[in-house]
Write a protein that holds these residues in place. Structure first.
Motif, PDB file in Angstrom:
ATOM      1  N   THR A  43      81.954 -37.581 -24.892  1.00 46.84           N
ATOM      2  CA  THR A  43      81.069 -38.546 -25.477  1.00 46.84           C
ATOM      3  C   THR A  43      80.305 -39.833 -24.490  1.00 46.84           C
ATOM      4  O   THR A  43      79.631 -39.782 -24.243  1.00 46.84           O
ATOM      5  CB  THR A  43      81.862 -39.171 -26.317  1.00 46.84           C
ATOM      6  OG1 THR A  43      82.478 -38.269 -26.697  1.00 46.84           O
ATOM      7  CG2 THR A  43      81.139 -40.174 -27.213  1.00 46.84           C
ATOM      8  N   ALA A  72      77.334 -40.957 -22.493  1.00 41.76           N
ATOM      9  CA  ALA A  72      76.814 -41.989 -22.772  1.00 41.76           C
ATOM     10  C   ALA A  72      76.520 -43.640 -21.514  1.00 41.76           C
ATOM     11  O   ALA A  72      75.122 -43.612 -21.521  1.00 41.76           O
ATOM     12  CB  ALA A  72      77.469 -43.273 -23.396  1.00 41.76           C
ATOM     13  N   ARG A 131      72.898 -41.259 -20.298  1.00 41.32           N
ATOM     14  CA  ARG A 131      72.267 -41.261 -20.887  1.00 41.32           C
ATOM     15  C   ARG A 131      71.412 -43.183 -20.393  1.00 41.32           C
ATOM     16  O   ARG A 131      70.156 -43.576 -20.291  1.00 41.32           O
ATOM     17  CB  ARG A 131      71.916 -41.964 -22.592  1.00 41.32           C
ATOM     18  CG  ARG A 131      72.131 -40.798 -23.094  1.00 41.32           C
ATOM     19  CD  ARG A 131      72.421 -41.122 -24.283  1.00 41.32           C
ATOM     20  NE  ARG A 131      71.860 -41.405 -25.781  1.00 41.32           N
ATOM     21  CZ  ARG A 131      70.607 -41.232 -26.042  1.00 41.32           C
ATOM     22  NH1 ARG A 131      70.747 -39.591 -26.017  1.00 41.32           N
ATOM     23  NH2 ARG A 131      69.507 -41.467 -26.586  1.00 41.32           N
ATOM     24  N   GLU A 132      73.019 -43.496 -20.223  1.00 37.13           N
ATOM     25  CA  GLU A 132      72.318 -45.137 -19.088  1.00 37.13           C
ATOM     26  C   GLU A 132      72.288 -45.010 -17.429  1.00 37.13           C
ATOM     27  O   GLU A 132      70.677 -45.584 -16.713  1.00 37.13           O
ATOM     28  CB  GLU A 132      73.489 -45.509 -18.765  1.00 37.13           C
ATOM     29  CG  GLU A 132      73.904 -46.495 -20.554  1.00 37.13           C
ATOM     30  CD  GLU A 132      75.247 -47.049 -20.246  1.00 37.13           C
ATOM     31  OE1 GLU A 132      76.016 -46.961 -18.538  1.00 37.13           O
ATOM     32  OE2 GLU A 132      75.544 -47.488 -20.830  1.00 37.13           O
ATOM     33  N   GLN A 153      74.889 -33.994 -27.273  1.00 37.41           N
ATOM     34  CA  GLN A 153      74.871 -34.739 -28.207  1.00 37.41           C
ATOM     35  C   GLN A 153      75.648 -33.292 -29.697  1.00 37.41           C
ATOM     36  O   GLN A 153      76.109 -33.659 -29.769  1.00 37.41           O
ATOM     37  CB  GLN A 153      74.657 -36.502 -28.369  1.00 37.41           C
ATOM     38  CG  GLN A 153      75.834 -36.454 -29.374  1.00 37.41           C
ATOM     39  CD  GLN A 153      77.043 -37.686 -28.506  1.00 37.41           C
ATOM     40  OE1 GLN A 153      76.708 -38.131 -27.460  1.00 37.41           O
ATOM     41  NE2 GLN A 153      78.051 -37.000 -29.788  1.00 37.41           N
TER      42      GLN A 153
END
Length: 219
Positions: free
Chosen positions: A117, A121, A124-125, A143
Motif C-alpha cells: 500500500t 501511494a 501515485r505521488e 490497488q
C-alpha cells in the motif's frame, strides 16, 4: 578479448538492455517463461556491459517480473528494489514509480499489504508530480489487485494462465498436450504446474480438481 568483440561491444546500442527487457515482459504477458528467462539473462549481460543506471534498472525490472512469475518472490523483491534504486540514480521518476508498482504487486503476493500500500501511494505521488496523470490508472489497477489478494489468500490465488493450465490438467491432459493447446512450450507448462501445486499446497495433480472446487465455492 578479440578486436572484433571489442568493436561489437563499443557499438552496443545504449538502449539495447531496455529493448531486451521489454521483449521479456511481453513474453511474460503471453505466459512464455522460457523465452522471457533467456531475454532477461541477455538484458542483464548487456546492462552490465553498458553500465548505465537506466539500462540496469530496465533489466532489473524485467528480472523482477520473471522471478515473480516463477514464484521466487524473495528474489523478485530484491530485483524490484534494484530497479527502483537504479531508476532513482538515472533520474527517471516515472519509470521509478512504475517499478514501485511492480514491487507492490510482489509485496501483495507475499502478503505484505502494508508495504504494498505504501509503495502504491508513493507511486501515485511520483506520477502526479511528473504530470503523468494517465499513469494514475495503473496505480488504481494495482490497488484493486492488492484488494483482491487481501480477499483471497496469496497461497491460493491463481493467475488467469495458471487457472487455464490447472483446468486442463484436471481433464487429464499431459504437459505436452497442454503446451500444444495453449501454444506454450512443455517447459513453460511445467513451470506453471509447479507454481499451481505450491499455491494450492499440493504435491501432485491428484488434488487440483478438489482445490479448484474449493476456490469456486461461494463464501
Amino acid at each position: 578479448m578479440q578486436p572484433e568483440a571489442m568493436d561489437a561491444q563499443s557499438r552496443e546500442h545504449p538502449m539495447r538492455a531496455a529493448e531486451l527487457a521489454v521483449g521479456a515482459l511481453a513474453c511474460l504477458a503471453h505466459g512464455d517463461l522460457e523465452t522471457a528467462g533467456a531475454l532477461v539473462e541477455r538484458a542483464d549481460e548487456v546492462a552490465e556491459r553498458l553500465d548505465l543506471p537506466g539500462q540496469r534498472a530496465a533489466a532489473a525490472r524485467a528480472r523482477a517480473g520473471y522471478l515473480c512469475a516463477r514464484g521466487d518472490l524473495e528474489a523478485a523483491t530484491q530485483a524490484a528494489a534494484a530497479a527502483i534504486a537504479h531508476y532513482g540514480h538515472a533520474g527517471m521518476p516515472v519509470f521509478r514509480a512504475q517499478a514501485m508498482l511492480v514491487a507492490a504487486e510482489i509485496d501483495g503476493k507475499r502478503g505484505d499489504f502494508a508495504t504494498a500500500t505504501g509503495r502504491i501511494a508513493a507511486a501515485r505521488e511520483e506520477f502526479a508530480a511528473a504530470g503523468a496523470h494517465e499513469l494514475l490508472t495503473a496505480a488504481t489497477t494495482a490497488q484493486r489487485k492488492l484488494a483482491g489478494h487481501r480477499s483471497v489468500s496469496g497461497a491460493t490465488m491463481l493467475s488467469e494462465r495458471e487457472r487455464e493450465v490447472a483446468e486442463l490438467a484436471v481433464q487429464g491432459l499431459t504437459n505436452k498436450d497442454i503446451a500444444e493447446k495453449l501454444f506454450l512450450s512443455p517447459r513453460t507448462v511445467e513451470d506453471h504446474l509447479g507454481r499451481i501445486l505450491r499455491k494450492l499446497g499440493l504435491t501432485g495433480r491428484g488434488g487440483i480438481a478438489h482445490k479448484l472446487a474449493e476456490l469456486d465455492r461461494p463464501d
